[in-house]
Scaffold this motif. Structure first.
Motif, mmCIF file in Angstrom:
data_model
loop_
_atom_site.group_PDB
_atom_site.id
_atom_site.type_symbol
_atom_site.label_atom_id
_atom_site.label_comp_id
_atom_site.label_asym_id
_atom_site.label_seq_id
_atom_site.Cartn_x
_atom_site.Cartn_y
_atom_site.Cartn_z
ATOM 1 N N THR A 1 1.047 -1.569 -0.246
ATOM 2 C CA THR A 1 -0.140 -0.331 0.100
ATOM 3 C C THR A 1 0.856 1.436 0.000
ATOM 4 N N ALA A 2 2.018 1.491 0.407
ATOM 5 C CA ALA A 2 3.059 2.426 0.595
ATOM 6 C C ALA A 2 2.985 2.905 -0.930
ATOM 7 N N THR A 3 3.622 1.863 -1.914
ATOM 8 C CA THR A 3 3.812 1.365 -3.327
ATOM 9 C C THR A 3 2.496 2.695 -3.980
ATOM 10 N N LEU A 4 1.953 1.586 -3.655
ATOM 11 C CA LEU A 4 0.179 2.215 -4.240
ATOM 12 C C LEU A 4 0.173 3.469 -3.779
ATOM 13 N N ALA A 5 0.840 4.231 -2.411
ATOM 14 C CA ALA A 5 0.202 5.529 -2.489
ATOM 15 C C ALA A 5 1.324 6.413 -3.237
ATOM 16 N N ALA A 6 2.611 6.078 -3.403
ATOM 17 C CA ALA A 6 3.446 6.986 -3.965
ATOM 18 C C ALA A 6 3.042 6.953 -5.868
ATOM 19 N N ILE A 7 2.507 6.260 -6.298
ATOM 20 C CA ILE A 7 2.528 5.811 -7.576
ATOM 21 C C ILE A 7 1.046 6.688 -7.362
ATOM 22 N N SER A 8 0.431 6.830 -6.060
ATOM 23 C CA SER A 8 -0.974 7.734 -6.914
ATOM 24 C C SER A 8 -0.407 9.438 -7.238
ATOM 25 N N GLN A 9 0.025 9.256 -5.849
ATOM 26 C CA GLN A 9 0.677 10.704 -5.894
ATOM 27 C C GLN A 9 1.748 11.530 -6.689
ATOM 28 N N GLY A 10 2.988 10.028 -7.825
ATOM 29 C CA GLY A 10 3.651 10.442 -8.403
ATOM 30 C C GLY A 10 4.493 10.349 -8.082
ATOM 31 N N VAL B 1 6.182 6.752 -15.840
ATOM 32 C CA VAL B 1 6.673 6.110 -16.761
ATOM 33 C C VAL B 1 4.965 5.480 -17.581
ATOM 34 N N VAL B 2 4.596 4.949 -17.304
ATOM 35 C CA VAL B 2 3.721 3.947 -17.989
ATOM 36 C C VAL B 2 2.264 4.920 -17.542
ATOM 37 N N LEU B 3 2.254 5.869 -16.546
ATOM 38 C CA LEU B 3 1.407 6.175 -16.630
ATOM 39 C C LEU B 3 1.166 7.710 -17.283
ATOM 40 N N LYS B 4 1.619 7.910 -17.219
ATOM 41 C CA LYS B 4 2.037 9.327 -18.521
ATOM 42 C C LYS B 4 2.467 8.773 -19.956
ATOM 43 N N GLU B 5 2.549 7.993 -20.791
ATOM 44 C CA GLU B 5 2.587 7.186 -21.617
ATOM 45 C C GLU B 5 1.573 6.113 -22.036
ATOM 46 N N GLN B 6 0.471 6.364 -20.710
ATOM 47 C CA GLN B 6 -0.338 5.629 -21.202
ATOM 48 C C GLN B 6 -0.816 4.547 -21.198
ATOM 49 N N LEU C 1 -8.509 2.760 0.385
ATOM 50 C CA LEU C 1 -9.223 2.599 -0.882
ATOM 51 C C LEU C 1 -9.231 3.921 -1.752
ATOM 52 N N GLU C 2 -9.073 5.255 -1.553
ATOM 53 C CA GLU C 2 -8.827 6.275 -1.956
ATOM 54 C C GLU C 2 -7.938 6.508 -3.096
ATOM 55 N N HIS C 3 -6.615 5.702 -3.054
ATOM 56 C CA HIS C 3 -5.817 5.735 -3.762
ATOM 57 C C HIS C 3 -5.765 4.877 -5.062
ATOM 58 N N MET C 4 -6.518 3.226 -4.625
ATOM 59 C CA MET C 4 -7.090 2.859 -5.576
ATOM 60 C C MET C 4 -8.107 4.119 -6.613
ATOM 61 N N LEU C 5 -9.402 4.379 -5.884
ATOM 62 C CA LEU C 5 -10.112 4.874 -6.865
ATOM 63 C C LEU C 5 -9.311 5.712 -7.701
ATOM 64 N N ARG C 6 -7.985 6.704 -7.042
ATOM 65 C CA ARG C 6 -7.744 7.424 -7.940
ATOM 66 C C ARG C 6 -6.874 6.627 -9.449
ATOM 67 N N LEU C 7 -6.312 5.742 -8.761
ATOM 68 C CA LEU C 7 -5.161 4.769 -10.068
ATOM 69 C C LEU C 7 -6.435 4.173 -11.340
ATOM 70 N N ALA C 8 -7.934 3.972 -10.584
ATOM 71 C CA ALA C 8 -8.303 3.308 -10.838
ATOM 72 C C ALA C 8 -9.259 3.538 -12.643
ATOM 73 N N ARG C 9 -9.449 5.564 -11.967
ATOM 74 C CA ARG C 9 -10.013 6.413 -12.697
ATOM 75 C C ARG C 9 -9.220 6.807 -14.116
ATOM 76 N N MET C 10 -7.881 7.188 -13.846
ATOM 77 C CA MET C 10 -6.854 6.909 -14.404
ATOM 78 C C MET C 10 -6.650 5.750 -15.689
ATOM 79 N N GLY C 11 -7.126 4.528 -15.823
ATOM 80 C CA GLY C 11 -7.025 3.822 -15.768
ATOM 81 C C GLY C 11 -6.517 2.100 -15.442
ATOM 82 N N VAL C 12 -5.377 2.703 -14.378
ATOM 83 C CA VAL C 12 -4.717 1.161 -13.472
ATOM 84 C C VAL C 12 -5.856 0.289 -13.389
#
Length: 212
Positions: free
Chosen positions: A110-119, A131-136, A153-164
């Motif tokens: 969940t720490a990695t999840l949070a870091a990815i969510s926050q860039g 990089v994977v996120l910005k390159e879609q 759950l908030e981090h998951m929702l944020r990333l899911a909305r980006m297509g993760v």
């Protein structure tokens, strides 16, 4: 016999972090290599600790030594597997000019999840995901934690909305698993499905299963 060639598909990036669930990451690595895919592997320091706790695998300390060890273990072709250091900023995954086809973090803390969510991009794993996120490109997070807090759950929702793809490591039981390996294969099979890699690791829903 050692393999002599690697498929021409773009590489798959695989990151293993320090959540419980090291067998998921190892089995996914094995399957990708068996399918002839080139793999860029990143293993965090906590992940190496967990690997020693949850498996009999004893990895050496240096990326090049890990690469040789795992390559021999899974019969990889030359250069099919590349292992990068945690701060190897010259690695291809660190730049949008050379993104992998997809990236999987398995298992994902969940720490990695949070870091990815926050860039945050504080480590090569986090930067590669950014990089994977910005390159879609496709990003799959095999999150291993229970229960989830509101923050998770908030981090998951944020990333899911980006297509993760958020894929908690939740094996099913309809295929009547009789071993830990069968439970691991369920999660790995679903991950391969989302990577578009055909596999026969588990019976599919609707297929005839063994009757009582």
């Amino acid at each position: 016999m050692a393999k002599t060639s690697v498929a021409t598909d773009k590489p798959i990036a695989l990151a293993m972090t320090g959540a419980s669930g090291a067998p998921y990451g190892l089995r996914l690595l094995q399957c990708l290599l068996q399918e002839g895919r080139q793999v860029y592997l990143m293993i965090s320091k906590p992940a190496q600790v967990v690997l020693g706790m949850e498996t009999d695998l004893k990895l050496p300390g240096r990326p090049r030594e890990i690469q040789v060890h795992l390559g021999e273990l899974y019969d990889a072709a030359p250069d099919q597997l590349q292992v990068f250091d945690r701060e190897q900023w010259t690695a291809p995954v660190a730049s949008g000019s050379s993104p992998p086809e997809a990236m999987v973090v398995c298992p994902c803390t969940t720490a990695t999840l949070a870091a990815i969510s926050q860039g945050a991009s504080r480590s090569l794993i986090e930067r590669a995901a950014d990089v994977v996120l910005k390159e879609q490109r496709k990003l799959i997070l095999v999150v291993r934690e229970t229960p989830f807090s509101e923050i998770h759950l908030e981090h998951m929702l944020r990333l899911a909305r980006m297509g993760v793809v958020i894929m908690p490591a939740n094996p099913a039981f309809y295929h009547r698993p009789e071993s830990i390996e069968a439970l691991v294969d369920f999660v790995v099979a679903r991950t391969l499905d989302h990577l578009g890699i055909a596999n026969q690791l588990i019976p599919r829903w609707g297929q005839s299963l063994q009757e009582d």
